[in-house]
Design a protein around this motif. Structure first.
Motif, PDB file in Angstrom:
ATOM      1  N   LEU A 175      35.501  43.208  29.008  1.00  0.00           N
ATOM      2  CA  LEU A 175      34.099  42.979  29.780  1.00  0.00           C
ATOM      3  C   LEU A 175      34.597  41.506  30.468  1.00  0.00           C
ATOM      4  CD1 LEU A 175      31.836  43.668  27.009  1.00  0.00           C
ATOM      5  CD2 LEU A 175      32.115  45.164  29.112  1.00  0.00           C
ATOM      6  N   ALA A 176      34.493  41.601  31.968  1.00  0.00           N
ATOM      7  CA  ALA A 176      34.773  40.255  32.586  1.00  0.00           C
ATOM      8  C   ALA A 176      36.055  39.427  32.159  1.00  0.00           C
ATOM      9  CB  ALA A 176      33.565  39.167  32.751  1.00  0.00           C
ATOM     10  N   PRO A 177      37.085  40.274  32.117  1.00  0.00           N
ATOM     11  CA  PRO A 177      38.384  39.644  31.503  1.00  0.00           C
ATOM     12  C   PRO A 177      38.905  38.606  32.203  1.00  0.00           C
ATOM     13  CG  PRO A 177      38.744  41.698  32.415  1.00  0.00           C
ATOM     14  CD  PRO A 177      37.281  41.826  32.530  1.00  0.00           C
ATOM     15  N   LEU A 178      39.638  37.735  31.623  1.00  0.00           N
ATOM     16  CA  LEU A 178      40.209  36.660  32.236  1.00  0.00           C
ATOM     17  C   LEU A 178      41.885  37.247  32.504  1.00  0.00           C
ATOM     18  CD1 LEU A 178      42.103  36.178  29.607  1.00  0.00           C
ATOM     19  CD2 LEU A 178      40.743  34.303  29.247  1.00  0.00           C
ATOM     20  N   LEU A 210      38.797  50.782  29.457  1.00  0.00           N
ATOM     21  CA  LEU A 210      37.818  50.246  30.440  1.00  0.00           C
ATOM     22  C   LEU A 210      37.567  49.087  30.823  1.00  0.00           C
ATOM     23  CD1 LEU A 210      35.195  51.520  32.144  1.00  0.00           C
ATOM     24  CD2 LEU A 210      33.790  51.246  29.845  1.00  0.00           C
ATOM     25  N   MET A 211      37.538  48.768  32.154  1.00  0.00           N
ATOM     26  CA  MET A 211      37.431  47.367  32.588  1.00  0.00           C
ATOM     27  C   MET A 211      36.223  47.306  33.156  1.00  0.00           C
ATOM     28  SD  MET A 211      39.794  44.752  34.803  1.00  0.00           S
ATOM     29  CE  MET A 211      41.127  44.774  33.407  1.00  0.00           C
ATOM     30  N   LEU A 212      35.129  46.404  32.808  1.00  0.00           N
ATOM     31  CA  LEU A 212      34.083  46.189  33.768  1.00  0.00           C
ATOM     32  C   LEU A 212      34.196  44.812  34.393  1.00  0.00           C
ATOM     33  CD1 LEU A 212      32.921  48.040  31.146  1.00  0.00           C
ATOM     34  CD2 LEU A 212      31.307  48.212  32.818  1.00  0.00           C
ATOM     35  N   ILE A 213      34.070  44.689  35.623  1.00  0.00           N
ATOM     36  CA  ILE A 213      33.930  43.282  36.227  1.00  0.00           C
ATOM     37  C   ILE A 213      32.623  43.106  36.930  1.00  0.00           C
ATOM     38  CG2 ILE A 213      35.075  42.088  38.164  1.00  0.00           C
ATOM     39  CD1 ILE A 213      37.492  43.756  37.680  1.00  0.00           C
ATOM     40  N   ALA A 214      32.012  41.853  36.876  1.00  0.00           N
ATOM     41  CA  ALA A 214      30.802  41.432  37.596  1.00  0.00           C
ATOM     42  C   ALA A 214      31.115  40.849  38.961  1.00  0.00           C
ATOM     43  CB  ALA A 214      29.880  40.260  36.609  1.00  0.00           C
ATOM     44  N   ASN A 215      30.622  41.467  40.042  1.00  0.00           N
ATOM     45  CA  ASN A 215      30.807  41.140  41.257  1.00  0.00           C
ATOM     46  C   ASN A 215      30.505  39.803  41.660  1.00  0.00           C
ATOM     47  OD1 ASN A 215      32.480  43.298  42.182  1.00  0.00           O
ATOM     48  ND2 ASN A 215      30.630  44.391  43.035  1.00  0.00           N
ATOM     49  N   ASP A 216      29.554  38.973  41.037  1.00  0.00           N
ATOM     50  CA  ASP A 216      29.188  37.769  41.041  1.00  0.00           C
ATOM     51  C   ASP A 216      29.542  36.863  40.008  1.00  0.00           C
ATOM     52  OD1 ASP A 216      27.578  38.884  43.117  1.00  0.00           O
ATOM     53  OD2 ASP A 216      25.783  39.218  41.902  1.00  0.00           O
ATOM     54  N   ASP A 217      30.713  37.154  39.490  1.00  0.00           N
ATOM     55  CA  ASP A 217      31.184  36.271  38.444  1.00  0.00           C
ATOM     56  C   ASP A 217      31.789  35.110  39.281  1.00  0.00           C
ATOM     57  OD1 ASP A 217      32.459  35.156  36.326  1.00  0.00           O
ATOM     58  OD2 ASP A 217      33.177  37.104  35.518  1.00  0.00           O
ATOM     59  N   VAL A 218      31.133  34.013  38.689  1.00  0.00           N
ATOM     60  CA  VAL A 218      31.821  32.458  39.164  1.00  0.00           C
ATOM     61  C   VAL A 218      32.582  31.946  38.187  1.00  0.00           C
ATOM     62  CG1 VAL A 218      30.007  32.338  40.709  1.00  0.00           C
ATOM     63  CG2 VAL A 218      29.548  31.397  38.618  1.00  0.00           C
ATOM     64  N   VAL A 219      32.622  32.157  37.003  1.00  0.00           N
ATOM     65  CA  VAL A 219      33.557  31.848  35.936  1.00  0.00           C
ATOM     66  C   VAL A 219      35.022  32.162  35.886  1.00  0.00           C
ATOM     67  CG1 VAL A 219      33.627  31.469  33.365  1.00  0.00           C
ATOM     68  CG2 VAL A 219      31.412  31.405  34.328  1.00  0.00           C
ATOM     69  N   ILE A 220      35.047  33.616  35.905  1.00  0.00           N
ATOM     70  CA  ILE A 220      36.365  34.113  36.299  1.00  0.00           C
ATOM     71  C   ILE A 220      36.303  34.825  37.331  1.00  0.00           C
ATOM     72  CG2 ILE A 220      38.079  35.812  35.267  1.00  0.00           C
ATOM     73  CD1 ILE A 220      37.019  35.143  32.416  1.00  0.00           C
ATOM     74  N   PRO A 221      37.309  34.349  38.423  1.00  0.00           N
ATOM     75  CA  PRO A 221      37.194  35.016  39.714  1.00  0.00           C
ATOM     76  C   PRO A 221      37.626  36.496  39.431  1.00  0.00           C
ATOM     77  CG  PRO A 221      38.241  32.735  39.826  1.00  0.00           C
ATOM     78  CD  PRO A 221      38.076  33.052  38.298  1.00  0.00           C
ATOM     79  N   VAL A 222      37.119  37.379  40.295  1.00  0.00           N
ATOM     80  CA  VAL A 222      37.251  38.835  40.298  1.00  0.00           C
ATOM     81  C   VAL A 222      38.873  39.173  40.575  1.00  0.00           C
ATOM     82  CG1 VAL A 222      36.993  40.903  41.363  1.00  0.00           C
ATOM     83  CG2 VAL A 222      35.003  39.329  40.922  1.00  0.00           C
ATOM     84  N   ASP A 223      39.544  38.290  41.303  1.00  0.00           N
ATOM     85  CA  ASP A 223      40.826  38.496  41.645  1.00  0.00           C
ATOM     86  C   ASP A 223      41.630  38.288  40.270  1.00  0.00           C
ATOM     87  OD1 ASP A 223      40.571  39.160  44.207  1.00  0.00           O
ATOM     88  OD2 ASP A 223      41.051  37.030  44.843  1.00  0.00           O
ATOM     89  N   ASP A 224      41.192  37.520  39.425  1.00  0.00           N
ATOM     90  CA  ASP A 224      41.866  37.315  38.179  1.00  0.00           C
ATOM     91  C   ASP A 224      41.801  38.456  37.297  1.00  0.00           C
ATOM     92  OD1 ASP A 224      42.319  34.641  38.933  1.00  0.00           O
ATOM     93  OD2 ASP A 224      41.760  33.533  37.032  1.00  0.00           O
ATOM     94  N   SER A 225      40.762  38.972  37.145  1.00  0.00           N
ATOM     95  CA  SER A 225      40.445  40.143  36.557  1.00  0.00           C
ATOM     96  C   SER A 225      41.129  41.258  36.849  1.00  0.00           C
ATOM     97  CB  SER A 225      38.938  40.646  36.361  1.00  0.00           C
ATOM     98  OG  SER A 225      38.312  39.632  35.809  1.00  0.00           O
ATOM     99  N   LEU A 226      41.293  41.377  38.239  1.00  0.00           N
ATOM    100  CA  LEU A 226      42.156  42.514  38.996  1.00  0.00           C
ATOM    101  C   LEU A 226      43.469  42.426  38.824  1.00  0.00           C
ATOM    102  CD1 LEU A 226      40.179  42.778  42.556  1.00  0.00           C
ATOM    103  CD2 LEU A 226      40.037  44.382  40.368  1.00  0.00           C
ATOM    104  N   ARG A 267      33.236  47.990  38.790  1.00  0.00           N
ATOM    105  CA  ARG A 267      32.531  46.806  39.475  1.00  0.00           C
ATOM    106  C   ARG A 267      31.109  46.791  39.437  1.00  0.00           C
ATOM    107  NH1 ARG A 267      36.703  44.526  43.796  1.00  0.00           N
ATOM    108  NH2 ARG A 267      35.067  42.906  43.655  1.00  0.00           N
ATOM    109  N   LEU A 268      30.575  45.816  38.904  1.00  0.00           N
ATOM    110  CA  LEU A 268      29.073  45.781  38.773  1.00  0.00           C
ATOM    111  C   LEU A 268      28.385  44.903  39.855  1.00  0.00           C
ATOM    112  CD1 LEU A 268      29.293  45.926  34.939  1.00  0.00           C
ATOM    113  CD2 LEU A 268      28.335  47.807  36.067  1.00  0.00           C
ATOM    114  N   GLU A 269      27.342  45.537  40.399  1.00  0.00           N
ATOM    115  CA  GLU A 269      26.649  44.711  41.399  1.00  0.00           C
ATOM    116  C   GLU A 269      25.432  44.004  40.641  1.00  0.00           C
ATOM    117  OE1 GLU A 269      27.457  43.882  44.194  1.00  0.00           O
ATOM    118  OE2 GLU A 269      29.154  45.671  44.606  1.00  0.00           O
ATOM    119  N   GLY A 270      25.138  42.759  41.016  1.00  0.00           N
ATOM    120  CA  GLY A 270      23.868  42.239  40.785  1.00  0.00           C
ATOM    121  C   GLY A 270      23.912  41.070  39.404  1.00  0.00           C
ATOM    122  N   VAL A 271      25.025  40.954  38.730  1.00  0.00           N
ATOM    123  CA  VAL A 271      25.410  40.410  37.368  1.00  0.00           C
ATOM    124  C   VAL A 271      26.524  39.476  37.696  1.00  0.00           C
ATOM    125  CG1 VAL A 271      24.310  41.969  36.037  1.00  0.00           C
ATOM    126  CG2 VAL A 271      26.770  42.381  36.501  1.00  0.00           C
ATOM    127  N   GLY A 272      26.368  38.404  36.780  1.00  0.00           N
ATOM    128  CA  GLY A 272      27.507  37.414  36.959  1.00  0.00           C
ATOM    129  C   GLY A 272      28.250  37.432  35.337  1.00  0.00           C
TER     130      GLY A 272
END
Length: 265
Positions: free
Chosen positions: A165-168, A206-222, A236-241
């Protein structure tokens, strides 16, 4: 000119020294104990003795789950995992084990990568000894910093499924981004390099990424996603951080579906 350069060098060395000395405070800010949740789940509390310290944890049992499966959950670097107990108790597995890290909640000790990883192994071994049997399947789920602990455990013990979940990418990457002019690579004592071990994770993931994540950039998770070695699924989840993934109902549904699929239920 030489005096100015010497002064700048001393300031830079001082900055490096401060970064080295205070890195524990930055990586492990800790969490406020969730005493109301402790009260609500007091009958599910489970204390693990490890390295002469006590870890505060919970063993949730779902009698509606028609299986003997076990899920471990590891939280983020500022998370009291008691806050996840209502969510974890609804998952379609018979047993859930989750613990506050060393120095978190009411757990004893001081936080460290070495300690977290050793505790994860001890938690697994303890649960496996309490629930032996051929029909047991093991799953592990972790959020943020906990994704690195999850990844480590998945490389050391047999797993039927891994949820990130929102992995680094790594704590090292986070530190270098925060302090770009400091040689973080040489100062970091707790790198939590998930990407570096991702190729060794062979269980379905299973990896779930928050598209509005400002702590761990989405690119890092990817980048971590690209490095995973086994069967994998990305959502990729919309509307959550970073801190409110489960505010999106799709998060729980995806985790529930994955556990049922990999658990054969």
């Amino acid at each position: 000119m030489s005096t100015i350069l010497l002064g700048l060098l001393l300031c830079y060395l001082l900055l490096c020294g401060v970064a080295w000395f205070y890195q524990g405070k930055l990586i492990f800010p800790g969490s406020q104990p969730l005493t109301s949740q402790y009260h609500d789940f007091a009958n599910r509390e489970f204390i693990l003795e490890q390295d002469d310290i006590n870890l505060q944890g919970w063993h949730l049992e779902n009698p509606a789950a028609n299986n003997a499966h076990i899920l471990f959950y590891f939280g983020g670097n500022a998370e009291d995992v008691a806050g996840m107990l209502p969510v974890l108790s609804r998952l379609p597995v018979r047993h859930v084990y989750t613990f506050n890290y060393r120095g978190y909640g009411l757990s004893d000790g001081l936080p460290s990568q070495t300690g977290f990883y050793a505790d994860a192994l001890a938690i697994y071994d303890r649960a496996a000894s309490l629930h032996p049997g051929e029909n047991v399947r093991f799953f592990v789920m972790g959020r943020s910093l906990g994704s690195a602990v999850t990844g480590y455990l998945a490389t050391q013990k047999p797993m039927h499924g891994v949820v990130l979940l929102a992995p680094l990418k790594s704590a090292l990457q986070n530190g270098q981004r925060t302090l770009p002019f400091v040689p973080v690579k040489w100062l970091m004592k707790h790198p939590f390099d998930l990407q570096g071990i991702a190729s060794q994770i062979t269980a379905p993931t299973l990896m779930l990424i928050a598209n509005d994540d400002v702590v761990i950039p989405v690119d890092d998770s990817l980048e971590t996603w690209e490095s995973l070695g086994g069967e994998k699924e990305l959502i990729r989840l919309e509307g959550v951080g970073h801190n409110n993934l489960f505010d999106n109902p799709a998060t729980f549904k995806a985790v529930e579906r994955f556990l049922r699929q990999q658990g054969g239920i």
